[in-house]
Design an enzyme around this catalytic site. Sequence first.
Site, PDB file in Angstrom:
ATOM      1  CB  CYS A  51      -0.957  -0.095   1.162  1.00  0.00           C
ATOM      2  SG  CYS A  51      -0.273   0.145   2.553  1.00  0.00           S
ATOM      3  NE  ARG A  52       1.088   8.435   0.462  1.00  0.00           N
ATOM      4  CZ  ARG A  52       1.837   9.011   1.288  1.00  0.00           C
ATOM      5  NH1 ARG A  52       2.229   8.467   2.550  1.00  0.00           N
ATOM      6  NH2 ARG A  52       2.670  10.096   1.177  1.00  0.00           N
TER       7      ARG A  52
END
Length: 191
Positions: A68-69
Amino acid sequence: MPRLSPKIDAASLRDRLAAPDAPRLLDVRTPAEFAASHIPGSYNVPLDTLREHRAELRGSLDEVVLVCRSGARAAQAEEALGEAGMTNVHILDGGIVAWEAAGAPLNRNRSRWDLERQVRLVAGSLVVVGVVGGLVVPGLQWLAAGVGAGLTVAALTNTCTMGMLLSKLPFNRAPSCSVVTMAELLKERRP
């Protein structure tokens, strides 16, 4: 196949991806975030979709690294897959941010704001409207207090209701891919 620790750093993941028994990469960000930039060879399975169809995905994956980020959504995805009985699940430590900082390859496309930036914009705007509007409309400052409380709960629970709502907006979505199609793609061997 060597067992990875629950978290794997960008350099170690690059080495593992070069191996013949490389793990599958599941990017749990929104389709818009994935379209803007992603690790080559990764599959986009947004967090909500993964939670909903974790049982179907379980049969398609041996070893997976979640991306994810920054790692927060990947941790939620790891928990969901663990509840479905998957044990060989790992998280890219620091997420796509750490991957990019390590100079690792990244496919870039159209520029989109990531979900975290969208949350900051909406939350900040609501606070400004609440504070400034409260000068004209008594009681509107409670909007700012409500946003602050929501951000506090988000930090304490490592979840974000505003982010989940924003992820459902049309510009954060992409054409859907059925879970059956995704499971078949994940079963295929890489070239």
